[in-house]
Design a protein around this motif. Structure first.
Motif, PDB file in Angstrom:
ATOM      1  N   MET A 183       0.823  -1.210   0.000  1.00 49.40           N
ATOM      2  CA  MET A 183       0.000   0.000   0.000  1.00 49.40           C
ATOM      3  C   MET A 183       0.857   1.259   0.000  1.00 49.40           C
ATOM      4  O   MET A 183       1.923   1.301   0.612  1.00 49.40           O
ATOM      5  CB  MET A 183      -0.952  -0.021   1.192  1.00 49.40           C
ATOM      6  CG  MET A 183      -1.904  -1.203   1.145  1.00 49.40           C
ATOM      7  SD  MET A 183      -3.051  -1.252   2.505  1.00 49.40           S
ATOM      8  CE  MET A 183      -4.233  -0.030   1.947  1.00 49.40           C
ATOM      9  N   LYS A 184       0.371   2.279  -0.675  1.00 48.29           N
ATOM     10  CA  LYS A 184       1.089   3.553  -0.763  1.00 48.29           C
ATOM     11  C   LYS A 184       1.096   4.270   0.582  1.00 48.29           C
ATOM     12  O   LYS A 184       0.124   4.205   1.332  1.00 48.29           O
ATOM     13  CB  LYS A 184       0.436   4.461  -1.803  1.00 48.29           C
ATOM     14  CG  LYS A 184       0.537   3.939  -3.205  1.00 48.29           C
ATOM     15  CD  LYS A 184      -0.129   4.893  -4.164  1.00 48.29           C
ATOM     16  CE  LYS A 184      -0.058   4.353  -5.576  1.00 48.29           C
ATOM     17  NZ  LYS A 184      -0.721   5.240  -6.525  1.00 48.29           N
ATOM     18  N   ARG A 185       2.173   4.948   0.846  1.00 50.54           N
ATOM     19  CA  ARG A 185       2.340   5.831   2.020  1.00 50.54           C
ATOM     20  C   ARG A 185       2.121   5.105   3.339  1.00 50.54           C
ATOM     21  O   ARG A 185       1.638   5.689   4.302  1.00 50.54           O
ATOM     22  CB  ARG A 185       1.432   7.053   1.887  1.00 50.54           C
ATOM     23  CG  ARG A 185       1.775   7.918   0.688  1.00 50.54           C
ATOM     24  CD  ARG A 185       0.847   9.098   0.516  1.00 50.54           C
ATOM     25  NE  ARG A 185      -0.546   8.753   0.360  1.00 50.54           N
ATOM     26  CZ  ARG A 185      -1.101   8.344  -0.772  1.00 50.54           C
ATOM     27  NH1 ARG A 185      -0.384   8.213  -1.854  1.00 50.54           N
ATOM     28  NH2 ARG A 185      -2.394   8.060  -0.830  1.00 50.54           N
ATOM     29  N   ALA A 186       2.464   3.820   3.389  1.00 51.87           N
ATOM     30  CA  ALA A 186       2.340   3.021   4.618  1.00 51.87           C
ATOM     31  C   ALA A 186       3.728   2.758   5.183  1.00 51.87           C
ATOM     32  O   ALA A 186       4.649   2.409   4.445  1.00 51.87           O
ATOM     33  CB  ALA A 186       1.641   1.704   4.332  1.00 51.87           C
ATOM     34  N   THR A 187       3.859   2.919   6.500  1.00 48.72           N
ATOM     35  CA  THR A 187       5.108   2.633   7.198  1.00 48.72           C
ATOM     36  C   THR A 187       4.806   1.711   8.360  1.00 48.72           C
ATOM     37  O   THR A 187       3.998   2.048   9.234  1.00 48.72           O
ATOM     38  CB  THR A 187       5.754   3.931   7.742  1.00 48.72           C
ATOM     39  OG1 THR A 187       5.966   4.831   6.659  1.00 48.72           O
ATOM     40  CG2 THR A 187       7.070   3.633   8.424  1.00 48.72           C
ATOM     41  N   ILE A 188       5.455   0.553   8.387  1.00 50.57           N
ATOM     42  CA  ILE A 188       5.282  -0.363   9.508  1.00 50.57           C
ATOM     43  C   ILE A 188       6.142   0.133  10.659  1.00 50.57           C
ATOM     44  O   ILE A 188       7.356   0.275  10.524  1.00 50.57           O
ATOM     45  CB  ILE A 188       5.650  -1.803   9.111  1.00 50.57           C
ATOM     46  CG1 ILE A 188       4.673  -2.299   8.048  1.00 50.57           C
ATOM     47  CG2 ILE A 188       5.651  -2.714  10.333  1.00 50.57           C
ATOM     48  CD1 ILE A 188       4.991  -3.666   7.494  1.00 50.57           C
ATOM     49  N   VAL A 189       5.492   0.413  11.781  1.00 50.56           N
ATOM     50  CA  VAL A 189       6.170   0.935  12.968  1.00 50.56           C
ATOM     51  C   VAL A 189       6.620  -0.199  13.865  1.00 50.56           C
ATOM     52  O   VAL A 189       7.732  -0.199  14.385  1.00 50.56           O
ATOM     53  CB  VAL A 189       5.240   1.896  13.747  1.00 50.56           C
ATOM     54  CG1 VAL A 189       5.900   2.376  15.025  1.00 50.56           C
ATOM     55  CG2 VAL A 189       4.830   3.060  12.869  1.00 50.56           C
ATOM     56  N   SER A 190       5.745  -1.177  14.047  1.00 52.15           N
ATOM     57  CA  SER A 190       6.033  -2.292  14.951  1.00 52.15           C
ATOM     58  C   SER A 190       5.302  -3.530  14.451  1.00 52.15           C
ATOM     59  O   SER A 190       4.150  -3.443  14.021  1.00 52.15           O
ATOM     60  CB  SER A 190       5.554  -1.937  16.361  1.00 52.15           C
ATOM     61  OG  SER A 190       5.742  -3.010  17.233  1.00 52.15           O
TER      62      SER A 190
END
Length: 82
Positions: free
Chosen positions: A11-18
């Motif tokens: 997905m666009k503009r998604a960042t996995i934090v944890s």
């Protein structure tokens, strides 16, 4: 959880934090104003469900963006199960 992580990575503009075997925290940024939405997933193996929470950090109205995103993730997940 691996399926869910794979979906989010596409997905666009998604960042996995944890990410753990039973928990996933993702940040999504809006395209125009760069607002951040926090999305959390908790895998409940015993009940065979995934709980999720999606919340905007700022503002009260997001024009349905969170609902649309969660529907898209759910639809993609179901397609992977078929």
């Amino acid at each position: 959880m691996n399926r869910l992580v794979a979906i989010v990575r596409e997905m666009k503009r998604a960042t996995i934090v944890s990410a753990t075997p039973s928990y996933l925290h993702v940040e999504f940024r809006s395209a125009l104003f760069r607002f951040v939405d926090d999305v959390e997933f908790v895998l409940d193996d015993s009940a065979r469900v995934i709980h999720f929470r999606s919340a905007s950090r700022k503002g009260y109205y997001d024009f349905g963006a969170n609902r649309k995103r969660m529907k898209e993730i759910s639809d993609r997940y179901r397609r992977l199960l078929q």
